[in-house]
Design an enzyme around this catalytic site. Structure first.
Site, PDB file in Angstrom:
ATOM      1  N   GLY A  15       0.804  -1.223   0.000  1.00 22.24           N
ATOM      2  CA  GLY A  15       0.000   0.000   0.000  1.00 22.24           C
ATOM      3  C   GLY A  15       0.830   1.263   0.000  1.00 22.24           C
ATOM      4  N   LYS A  46       0.010   2.339  -4.427  1.00 26.41           N
ATOM      5  CA  LYS A  46      -0.463   3.669  -4.822  1.00 26.41           C
ATOM      6  C   LYS A  46      -0.090   3.981  -6.264  1.00 26.41           C
ATOM      7  CE  LYS A  46      -2.090   5.821  -0.963  1.00 26.41           C
ATOM      8  NZ  LYS A  46      -2.449   4.665  -0.146  1.00 26.41           N
ATOM      9  N   ASP A 122      -7.802   7.136   1.595  1.00 25.62           N
ATOM     10  CA  ASP A 122      -6.733   7.863   2.276  1.00 25.62           C
ATOM     11  C   ASP A 122      -6.020   8.792   1.302  1.00 25.62           C
ATOM     12  OD1 ASP A 122      -5.978   5.361   1.065  1.00 25.62           O
ATOM     13  OD2 ASP A 122      -3.947   5.641   1.837  1.00 25.62           O
ATOM     14  N   ASP A 123      -5.418   9.836   1.865  1.00 27.96           N
ATOM     15  CA  ASP A 123      -4.587  10.772   1.109  1.00 27.96           C
ATOM     16  C   ASP A 123      -5.306  11.360  -0.100  1.00 27.96           C
ATOM     17  OD1 ASP A 123      -2.878   9.867   2.978  1.00 27.96           O
ATOM     18  OD2 ASP A 123      -1.360   9.076   1.632  1.00 27.96           O
ATOM     19  N   TRP A 229      -4.072  -0.679   9.972  1.00 26.60           N
ATOM     20  CA  TRP A 229      -3.174  -0.530   8.813  1.00 26.60           C
ATOM     21  C   TRP A 229      -1.878  -0.049   9.437  1.00 26.60           C
ATOM     22  CZ3 TRP A 229      -4.420   0.978   3.242  1.00 26.60           C
ATOM     23  CH2 TRP A 229      -3.309   1.482   2.570  1.00 26.60           C
ATOM     24  N   ASP A 230      -0.909  -0.927   9.552  1.00 28.10           N
ATOM     25  CA  ASP A 230       0.258  -0.607  10.360  1.00 28.10           C
ATOM     26  C   ASP A 230       1.429  -0.162   9.484  1.00 28.10           C
ATOM     27  OD1 ASP A 230       2.123  -0.348  12.340  1.00 28.10           O
ATOM     28  OD2 ASP A 230       1.459  -2.128  13.434  1.00 28.10           O
ATOM     29  N   ASP A 236       8.468   4.416   2.572  1.00 28.72           N
ATOM     30  CA  ASP A 236       8.316   5.196   1.342  1.00 28.72           C
ATOM     31  C   ASP A 236       8.467   6.693   1.567  1.00 28.72           C
ATOM     32  OD1 ASP A 236       5.950   5.441   2.733  1.00 28.72           O
ATOM     33  OD2 ASP A 236       4.626   4.907   1.068  1.00 28.72           O
ATOM     34  N   ASN A 264       1.912  -2.509   6.267  1.00 31.13           N
ATOM     35  CA  ASN A 264       2.325  -1.872   5.006  1.00 31.13           C
ATOM     36  C   ASN A 264       3.827  -1.632   5.141  1.00 31.13           C
ATOM     37  OD1 ASN A 264       2.200  -0.357   2.561  1.00 31.13           O
ATOM     38  ND2 ASN A 264       2.070   1.541   3.729  1.00 31.13           N
TER      39      ASN A 264
END
Ligand code: GDL
Length: 676
Positions: A15, A46, A122-123, A229-230, A236, A264
Site C-alpha cells: 500500500g 499507490k 486515504d490521502d 493498517w500498520d 516510502d 504496510n
C-alpha cells in the site's frame, strides 16, 4: 456498540508510494506469508494507475492476466487476496457514471477470481463537490453511500465477499484536526454498513505505539473495532532509511481490541523478512512481547540469505557475514522512532569522540569506533552478496552508512594525530559537491524541521509553544522569566522592585555568557515564557563564574550590612554575590553537569517542562556527560516529583527544611557507573 468476537488475522498491505513489487517479489512475499501464517494480502500499490490515478479504467489484457495469476497464487497458498481501489482523487459520489465505473471494476476483478475488496479513501482532498454536498450533506455520508453500493455489488457477485474501507482521516491526529469535516467518524460509524471493516493507523500515520486504550475512542465512534493498517515498517517517506527491527510498540493485548492487523512494510520486498517474521511471532505467541529476542530469532533465520559469492579459485575465501554483523546492521536500520541498541551505543560513543579530547576517550568511544569500522567493512563486503536482489534492495542505504562510518573513523584518527602533535591527514573521499551535497542538502541546512524552527521565522500560532535554542537577544526576556518565577516558582516581581535583575544575575546571565549552546527558551505568541539552562562541567563553569563574572557583581553591589531581618529579598541575593555556595553533589565526577529550568505560570502544567528537560538531557547525553544534577527547594515537593518522573534521585540536602535538596540523574556517558 454491537458485540463482536475479537479475532486478529494478520497480513500485508502492498500500500506504499513508489514502484509496486514485481510478480516474482510478490511470490516470495506469498511464500513468506504462508510460512509465517499471515493470511491476508491487500493489493493497493499507490502507483498502480488502475488502482488509483486511473481507477475507472479496466486493466489492459496483460495486466488482467497478471492479477488473475496473483489471485491464483494466493488461493494455492490459502491466502486471501484483497483488491483495493482508491477512487478518491476525483470521484463524484453522486454521479451515476462513477458508481457504474466502480461496479464495473468489481465485476472485472470478480472475473479474475477476486472475492475480497477494499475501498481506500486515504490521502485525498477532503472537500466535497457541490452536487455531492447537496445530495449527501457530508463527505462521510457520501463515502458511506458509495461503500454501501459497492458492498451490494460485491455480494451480488460473491455472496460471502467482503469489503474493507480506509477513511479519509485514518489516524487520531487527522481526526483531531477535523479532516473530513465535523463529525466525520461518528457519521461514518452510523452510516457505514456494519459488515464493512474500517482501517486505522493508530495515533499517527506511522505510530510509535498502538495500545488497546488508544483504540477505544475510535472503535466507539466507528461502532466497530478497526483493522490496523500498520505503517511501522513503511519506508516510502524517506529514501535513506529502511526498517529491519522487530515489530514493536504494540502490546499483545492489542490483538483482542482490533479486527486484524495488516502491515504496510518497506518498499523493498527483500528487506521485509524481519518485519514479517517478528510480526508473525508477535501474533502467534503469548505473554509479554520481547522484541529483542524476536529480532535475534528472525536474524538467525535470515542469515543464510547473506551468503557471499564464492571467491575465485585460488583466492582467499571471503569473510562470511556473521550474526553480529547482521545484528549491527539491523540496529542501524531499526525502527522509525528508535535506533537499535548497537546503533544507539555507536551514536553515544561517536558523540564522545566529537566532544572529548582523545585522551579522555573510554570504552564507549572505543566500542563506537570498532562498530563504525565493522560497519564500514561490512558495507563493502555486502557488494559480494550472492542474492543480488537483496543487495540491490540494500544498496542505497549501505553506501551512506559506509561513508558516514568512514568519515567518523577519519575524524577520530585526525583528532588522535592532533593530540599527538601531528598534522591531520586530508580526506580525499569526502569532498564538497559529491558528499552530503545537492539541492536537498542545501535546503535542509537552510530550513530547520518544525520541531526546531524558531518562532520568529515561523510565527507562533496562538496557544502553541515552541522550544528553541536561545539567542543572545533572548537574555532580557530570560531575566524576566527568572523574576516571574523567583518566588519559589511563583511571581517574584513584587518582592524585587528594588532590583528586578538580582536573581537573573546568578541564574541567567552566566549561562548566556558561558554556556550559550546549552540554553533553550520556550516561546509562545506573547514571547519567551520559559527557559532551560545547563552547564556541562559545573566545576569549570563555576571557575569562570568566579573569575569572570562575580568580580563585576561584587564591585557593583556592596555587601548588605545590618540586621538581615530588615533586608530586602534583593539584598539577600546581593549577599550571595559575596558569599557564593557552589556545590557539585554526589560522588566526584558522577554528576558534573547541572541544569535548571523555569516556566512562567501560563506555560506550566502542559508537559513543556518535560519537553525542555528531555532536550537538554539528550544534548548532555549526546556529549557523553555521565550525569547531571540540580538543586530544588526542600519545601518544593511538587518540583521534586517532576524531576523524579524524569529519573532524578535525591543526592542529599543542605540547609535544613527550608534549604536545598540536591538531585541527580545518571546519563550513561563515559564516566557513568551504577545508579546511585
Ligand atoms: C500513508 C499512506 C500509505 C503510505 C504510508 C507511509 C495510509 C492509510 N496511507 O499515509 O500509502 O505508504 O502513509 O508513508 O497509511
Amino acid at each position: 456498540m454491537q458485540a463482536v468476537a475479537p479475532r486478529c488475522p494478520g497480513g500485508v498491505i502492498e500500500g506504499f508510494y513508489g514502484p509496486p513489487w514485481s510478480d516474482a517479489e510478490r511470490r516470495t512475499l506469498l511464500d513468506w506469508m504462508a510460512r509465517f501464517g499471515l493470511g491476508t494480502w491487500l493489493y493497493a500499490p499507490k502507483d498502480d494507475p488502475w488502482h488509483r490515478a486511473a481507477w475507472r479504467e479496466p486493466y489492459p489484457a496483460a495486466e488482467a492476466a497478471r492479477i488473475a495469476g496473483l489471485v491464483a497464487d494466493c488461493r494455492a497458498r490459502g491466502i486471501e487476496f484483497v483488491w483495493g481501489v482508491s477512487p478518491g482523487l476525483d470521484i463524484r459520489h453522486a454521479d451515476p457514471a462513477d458508481g457504474a465505473a466502480l461496479a464495473a471494476r468489481i465485476d472485472e476483478l470478480v472475473g479474475l477470481g477476486c472475492r475480497s475488496f477494499a475501498l481506500l479513501l486515504d490521502d485525498i482532498p477532503d472537500d466535497l463537490h457541490a452536487l455531492d454536498t447537496a445530495r449527501f450533506g457530508s463527505l462521510a455520508a457520501a463515502q458511506a453511500s458509495v461503500a454501501g453500493a459497492l458492498l451490494a455489488r460485491i455480494r451480488a457477485r460473491v455472496p460471502d465477499g467482503r469489503l474493507l474501507f480506509c477513511p479519509t482521516p485514518y489516524c487520531d491526529r487527522m481526526a483531531a484536526a477535523g479532516l473530513g469535516g465535523p463529525g466525520y467518524l461518528a457519521t461514518l460509524g452510523a452510516q457505514l454498513d456494519e459488515a464493512i471493516d474500517v482501517f486505522w493507523t493508530g495515533p499517527e500515520i506511522v505510530s510509535e505505539a498502538i495500545t488497546p486504550e488508544a483504540i477505544l475512542p475510535v472503535a466507539g465512534l466507528l461502532r466497530r473495532p478497526p483493522v490496523i493498517w500498520d505503517n511501522l515498517f513503511a519506508d516510502d517517506y524517506d529514501g535513506e532509511r529502511c526498517f529491519l527491527g522487530p515489530y514493536a510498540g504494540r502490546p499483545r493485548a492489542l490483538r483482542g481490541s482490533v479486527r486484524g492487523i495488516l502491515l504496510n512494510p518497506n518498499n523493498e520486498l527483500p528487506l521485509n523478512f524481519v518485519p514479517l517474521h517478528t510480526f508473525s511471532a508477535w501474533l502467534s505467541g503469548d505473554g509479554p512481547w520481547d522484541g529483542r529476542e524476536a529480532l535475534g530469532g528472525a536474524l538467525r533465520d535470515w542469515l543464510p540469505a547473506f551468503r557471499l559469492l564464492d571467491a575465485a579459485p585460488g583466492r582467499p575465501a571471503r569473510e562470511p557475514v556473521s550474526p553480529d554483523d547482521l545484528l549491527l546492521l539491523a540496529d542501524c536500520f531499526h525502527l522509525p522512532h528508535e535506533p537499535g541498541a548497537g546503533a544507539r551505543a555507536l551514536l553515544e560513543g561517536a558523540a564522545g569522540v566529537m566532544a572529548k579530547p582523545p585522551e579522555a576517550w573510554g570504552a564507549a568511544e572505543t566500542a563506537a569506533l570498532d562498530a563504525a569500522d565493522r560497519l564500514r567493512r561490512l558495507a563493502t563486503r555486502l557488494a559480494d552478496l550472492a542474492d543480488r536482489d537483496l543487495l540491490h534492495a540494500l544498496a542505497r542505504r549501505l553506501w551512506p552508512l559506509r561513508e558516514e562510518c568512514a568519515l567518523l573513523l577519519h575524524e577520530a584518527s585526525n583528532r588522535r594525530r592532533r593530540g599527538a602533535g601531528l598534522p591531520p591527514r586530508p580526506d580525499d573521499d569526502h569532498l564538497p559537491g559529491t558528499f552530503r551535497g545537492g539541492f536537498l542538502a542545501g535546503l535542509r541546512a537552510l530550513v530547520p524541521p518544525p520541531w526546531e524552527a524558531a518562532p520568529a521565522e515561523r510565527g507562533t500560532a496562538p496557544g502553541t509553544f515552541l522550544v528553541r535554542p536561545a539567542r543572545s537577544d533572548d537574555e532580557p526576556a530570560a531575566y524576566r522569566v527568572c523574576l516571574e518565577t523567583g518566588d519559589d516558582g511563583g511571581d517574584g516581581t513584587p518582592f524585587y522592585r528594588d532590583d528586578p535583575d538580582a536573581l537573573g544575575r546568578i541564574f541567567v546571565g552566566p549561562y548566556f555568557a558561558f554556556a550559550p549552546d546549552l540554553a533553550w527558551v520556550l516561546e509562545d505568541e506573547q514571547g519567551v515564557c520559559g527557559y532551560c539552562l545547563a552547564a556541562e562541567d559545573s566545576d569549570r563553569f563555576y571557575e569562570r563564574y568566579e573569575h569572570q563574572w562575580r568580580p563585576h557583581l561584587t564591585a557593583r553591589f556592596p555587601e548588605p550590612t545590618g540586621d538581615p531581618a530588615g533586608w530586602s529579598r534583593a539584598a539577600h541575593v546581593h549577599r550571595l554575590y559575596h558569599h557564593p555556595d557552589h556545590i557539585v553533589p554526589g560522588p566526584p565526577g558522577a554528576f558534573p553537569a547541572h541544569v535548571h529550568i523555569d516556566l512562567v505560570a501560563r506555560a506550566q502544567g502542559r508537559g513543556l517542562g518535560t519537553r525542555m528537560m528531555r532536550i537538554a538531557l539528550d544534548e548532555l547525553r549526546r556529549r557523553g556527560v555521565p550525569g547531571v544534577h540540580l538543586g530544588v527547594g526542600t519545601v518544593n515537593t511538587r518540583a521534586q516529583a517532576f524531576y523524579r518522573k524524569l529519573g532524578f534521585v535525591e543526592l542529599g540536602r543542605t540547609g535544613g527544611a527550608d534549604g536545598c535538596t540536591w538531585m541527580g540523574l545518571r546519563l550513561g556517558g563515559a564516566a557513568g557507573g551504577s545508579a546511585p
